[in-house]
Motif scaffolding. Sequence first.
Motif, PDB file in Angstrom:
ATOM      1  N   GLU A 193      91.082  99.716  49.197  1.00 18.88           N
ATOM      2  CA  GLU A 193      92.230  99.968  48.324  1.00 18.88           C
ATOM      3  C   GLU A 193      91.902  99.804  46.847  1.00 18.88           C
ATOM      4  OE1 GLU A 193      95.758  98.342  51.220  1.00 18.88           O
ATOM      5  OE2 GLU A 193      94.141  96.983  50.615  1.00 18.88           O
ATOM      6  N   ILE A 194      90.948  98.924  46.513  1.00 12.83           N
ATOM      7  CA  ILE A 194      90.616  98.648  45.114  1.00 12.83           C
ATOM      8  C   ILE A 194      89.111  98.807  44.935  1.00 12.83           C
ATOM      9  CG2 ILE A 194      90.720  96.963  43.238  1.00 12.83           C
ATOM     10  CD1 ILE A 194      92.925  95.525  44.930  1.00 12.83           C
ATOM     11  N   ILE A 195      88.714  99.677  44.023  1.00 13.87           N
ATOM     12  CA  ILE A 195      87.295  99.870  43.724  1.00 13.87           C
ATOM     13  C   ILE A 195      87.037  99.354  42.314  1.00 13.87           C
ATOM     14  CG2 ILE A 195      85.467 101.567  43.356  1.00 13.87           C
ATOM     15  CD1 ILE A 195      86.734 103.217  45.593  1.00 13.87           C
ATOM     16  N   LEU A 196      86.002  98.534  42.181  1.00 17.33           N
ATOM     17  CA  LEU A 196      85.646  97.909  40.909  1.00 17.33           C
ATOM     18  C   LEU A 196      84.380  98.568  40.363  1.00 17.33           C
ATOM     19  CD1 LEU A 196      85.979  94.183  42.086  1.00 17.33           C
ATOM     20  CD2 LEU A 196      87.797  95.720  41.319  1.00 17.33           C
ATOM     21  N   ASN A 197      84.454  99.112  39.166  1.00 19.78           N
ATOM     22  CA  ASN A 197      83.285  99.731  38.551  1.00 19.78           C
ATOM     23  C   ASN A 197      82.962  99.022  37.252  1.00 19.78           C
ATOM     24  OD1 ASN A 197      81.620 101.500  36.854  1.00 19.78           O
ATOM     25  ND2 ASN A 197      81.906 103.028  38.449  1.00 19.78           N
ATOM     26  N   MET A 227      89.270 100.353  39.082  1.00 15.66           N
ATOM     27  CA  MET A 227      89.153  99.517  37.883  1.00 15.66           C
ATOM     28  C   MET A 227      87.794  99.748  37.243  1.00 15.66           C
ATOM     29  SD  MET A 227      90.759  96.041  39.479  1.00 15.66           S
ATOM     30  CE  MET A 227      90.490  95.102  37.968  1.00 15.66           C
ATOM     31  N   TYR A 228      87.816  99.911  35.921  1.00 12.24           N
ATOM     32  CA  TYR A 228      86.592 100.211  35.174  1.00 12.24           C
ATOM     33  C   TYR A 228      86.459  99.206  34.035  1.00 12.24           C
ATOM     34  CZ  TYR A 228      83.392 102.813  32.096  1.00 12.24           C
ATOM     35  OH  TYR A 228      82.348 103.181  31.275  1.00 12.24           O
ATOM     36  N   SER A 229      85.314  98.554  33.966  1.00 15.48           N
ATOM     37  CA  SER A 229      85.055  97.588  32.893  1.00 15.48           C
ATOM     38  C   SER A 229      83.807  98.007  32.140  1.00 15.48           C
ATOM     39  CB  SER A 229      84.859  96.188  33.476  1.00 15.48           C
ATOM     40  OG  SER A 229      84.527  95.256  32.455  1.00 15.48           O
ATOM     41  N   ARG A 238      70.165 100.494  19.393  1.00 17.99           N
ATOM     42  CA  ARG A 238      70.745 101.649  18.727  1.00 17.99           C
ATOM     43  C   ARG A 238      72.099 102.061  19.298  1.00 17.99           C
ATOM     44  NH1 ARG A 238      65.479 101.497  18.582  1.00 17.99           N
ATOM     45  NH2 ARG A 238      64.236 102.680  17.077  1.00 17.99           N
ATOM     46  N   LEU A 239      72.409 101.598  20.493  1.00 23.05           N
ATOM     47  CA  LEU A 239      73.620 102.037  21.162  1.00 23.05           C
ATOM     48  C   LEU A 239      74.822 101.204  20.755  1.00 23.05           C
ATOM     49  CD1 LEU A 239      72.272 102.593  24.784  1.00 23.05           C
ATOM     50  CD2 LEU A 239      72.271 104.174  22.861  1.00 23.05           C
ATOM     51  N   TYR A 240      75.982 101.871  20.766  1.00 17.14           N
ATOM     52  CA  TYR A 240      77.259 101.169  20.644  1.00 17.14           C
ATOM     53  C   TYR A 240      78.025 101.410  21.931  1.00 17.14           C
ATOM     54  CZ  TYR A 240      81.945  99.829  19.224  1.00 17.14           C
ATOM     55  OH  TYR A 240      83.173  99.224  19.162  1.00 17.14           O
ATOM     56  N   TYR A 241      78.316 100.344  22.646  1.00 18.00           N
ATOM     57  CA  TYR A 241      79.099 100.454  23.879  1.00 18.00           C
ATOM     58  C   TYR A 241      80.571 100.482  23.486  1.00 18.00           C
ATOM     59  CZ  TYR A 241      74.603  99.182  25.827  1.00 18.00           C
ATOM     60  OH  TYR A 241      73.260  99.166  26.153  1.00 18.00           O
ATOM     61  N   ASP A 242      81.277 101.501  23.957  1.00 18.59           N
ATOM     62  CA  ASP A 242      82.579 101.796  23.356  1.00 18.59           C
ATOM     63  C   ASP A 242      83.783 101.422  24.216  1.00 18.59           C
ATOM     64  OD1 ASP A 242      82.001 103.830  25.169  1.00 18.59           O
ATOM     65  OD2 ASP A 242      82.966 105.388  24.000  1.00 18.59           O
ATOM     66  N   GLY A 243      83.645 100.382  25.018  1.00 23.33           N
ATOM     67  CA  GLY A 243      84.825  99.848  25.695  1.00 23.33           C
ATOM     68  C   GLY A 243      85.569 100.880  26.515  1.00 23.33           C
ATOM     69  N   SER A 244      86.848 101.091  26.165  1.00 19.09           N
ATOM     70  CA  SER A 244      87.712 102.039  26.883  1.00 19.09           C
ATOM     71  C   SER A 244      87.814 101.696  28.362  1.00 19.09           C
ATOM     72  CB  SER A 244      87.208 103.474  26.709  1.00 19.09           C
ATOM     73  OG  SER A 244      87.119 103.820  25.351  1.00 19.09           O
ATOM     74  N   SER A 245      87.879 100.408  28.668  1.00 24.02           N
ATOM     75  CA  SER A 245      88.064  99.991  30.050  1.00 24.02           C
ATOM     76  C   SER A 245      89.381 100.555  30.592  1.00 24.02           C
ATOM     77  CB  SER A 245      88.049  98.470  30.147  1.00 24.02           C
ATOM     78  OG  SER A 245      86.766  97.967  29.800  1.00 24.02           O
ATOM     79  N   LEU A 246      89.450 100.703  31.909  1.00 22.01           N
ATOM     80  CA  LEU A 246      90.571 101.435  32.508  1.00 22.01           C
ATOM     81  C   LEU A 246      91.019 100.805  33.816  1.00 22.01           C
ATOM     82  CD1 LEU A 246      88.859 104.897  32.122  1.00 22.01           C
ATOM     83  CD2 LEU A 246      90.991 104.341  30.955  1.00 22.01           C
ATOM     84  N   ILE A 247      92.279 101.008  34.116  1.00 19.27           N
ATOM     85  CA  ILE A 247      92.798 100.796  35.472  1.00 19.27           C
ATOM     86  C   ILE A 247      93.591 102.045  35.829  1.00 19.27           C
ATOM     87  CG2 ILE A 247      94.211  99.380  37.003  1.00 19.27           C
ATOM     88  CD1 ILE A 247      93.746  97.018  35.158  1.00 19.27           C
TER      89      ILE A 247
END
Length: 708
Positions: A193-197, A227-229, A238-247
Amino acid sequence: MGRLVTLATCQLNQWSLDFDGNRDRIIRAIQDAKKAGANLILTPELCVPGYGLLDHFLELDVYLHSWEVVAEIINHPDAQDIIIDLGLPVRHHGNPFNARVIALNKKILAVRPKIWLCNDGNYREMRYFTAWKRRLVESFKLPNVIQELTGQREVPIGDIIFETLDASFTSETCEELWTPDSPHAQYSLNGVEIILNSSGSHHELRKLDTRINLILEATAKSGGVYMYSNQRGCDGDRLYYDGSSLILASGKVIAQGTQFSLNDVEVLVSTVDLDDIWSSRSSRSRGAQSMEAPQYERVKVDFRLSSAKGMFDPAFRTSAPFEPRYHKPEEEIALGPACWMWDYLRRSKAAGFFVPLSGGIDSCATATIVFSMCRLVVQAIGEGNQQVIEDVQRFYPDGDDVTKLTAQDFCNRIFCTCFMGMKEQSSKETRSRAKELAAAIGAHHIDCNIDVVYNAIKTLVSETLNFEPKFKVHGGSISENLALQNFQSRTRMVLSYGLGQLLPTVRGGSGGLLILGSANVDEALRGYLTKYDCSSADINPIGGISKTDLKRFIAWAETAFDLPILQQFLDATPTAELEPITSDYVQSDEVDMGMTYNELSVYGTLRKVNKFGPYSMWQKLVVDWQDRCTPREVYKKVRDFFYYYAINRHKMTTITPAYYAEQYAPDDNRFDLRPFLYPRFNYAHRKIENELKLMEEGQADGQVNGEA
């Protein structure tokens, strides 16, 4: 009212090897999640040591310290009565794995290793980790620090489904979402029922919609909660990790984190009714497929995710869906590099930034991004962000009230610009534009001429070689012209570092300034820059952005940042101003390069993203450009591009570390692993010329026969 479950995901600004800081941010996220009533929290990929460790993942210390931090987290009093999904590297049977460790009440429930590793673009996971086999489950011996804390000796490791008293969940890590055969499809058929990514996904212009669409498709087709984190911030590279976590719930977004922010910890909480999943999985074909789906080992968890609160509290409601939010590319350029630079500035403990402000659009864009950073900092202060307030206070050791700062005030404190002119080469217009822009954003600006240094180098070389080089407008050769231009550009690099080291002292402070580069991605691709000139710097916020996108950004910022001076930069002809200005000659970048910036964007995309060599590129552009060029003209353009790309490729081995933003970035050090000593592509040229001959002969025959 059915099974109401409150879930939390987060985005954390982790820093590679900052074990103390990473631990504290994770614990803060857990505390925020519990305050909001969540019974499960998902954290980003490899959040314990940080994602971007690169070859540090080969060190045993990283594995040891990661488990020590896990022990501190799960032992924390605020980390009880909530399922915690943590990311760290683990060793098992002599192999390293990128893994998830799921914990509850000072116990490790299981370890879930990553199945599909990301090994293209900016990622090299196969260099550090081993891919786990699907549906394989073994016994994992816990490290001593965990054994002593929990009393456990072994736990399951593998592709596992977790069964609580009232729900089921499992993990799918980052790349596994992007693969054609994603695990979530089989998990869904097994009733999960719940998938965590958990993810470590970097910002790239126009990329967020692709990421969200993949998750929307996954949940719309398979049903359930996804769920996305994601990490957010610069973790040291050099990279910028840009959040935008989601449910998401059954194809609808119900929570979305900010993409760009100075918040180190951001927690998203949603309440879902797991009984709503029933209707999204009622298809009989889905039922038939579920009976044929491979089975997974399940770990029983003596814990209840749902809450009875909804039955008695009318205010307790499921989270409402909404349309996902996207930034325009111009906003992404304003915000992404700005957040990346802020992390770099505060973590490096430098005194600020310095940029040679030429009056051209590239250094203008760099300066405008610094101003954007200052705007974000002042905004965060106004919102009461204590971490930002603490970081800003470092620049005001006398105890000034930083809550009253304007963006221009802060820009003046941390940003210095300089126009480095030449009496013969520099126009009044460029000098004036540089001064006016600095004044508009509040930067501390100085103006100087470098003639004395340039003339000293020219004189020394002339006397040493007994030969006086001349510019081409004065009758000099190409080599002479290039050498004289490089005397100027390399002088500016030396002067930049000298000023960057001394300006804080002169202004009554201490430390040194970070030197910013301002060569764009197209110039790097073409090699239209001097090795060890102003393109050589500490970091480059625009080095991964095309000229076309930079112009769009400046046009947007003119209004968004209320900077009317920016229009002058858009109207000006791009020029390096390294040659003397005469009555009938002004140096032009595009004329010098022999190709336009728009063409360079096309070449760059075809070379890197489409993976075309000279022959394939010619074939493609013969069709795409048939309304503007003959096949032979296309051949000349492609041949010229690859010629200059090849002879200048060596410059990418020393290119300044740049913010990554475009898919066709030519950065040799991380992203674009290609040689820097090339042959002249004779085989491809010969093949194209043979086909051109046949095409042209065919056209001639057609004209003779009256077919044209």
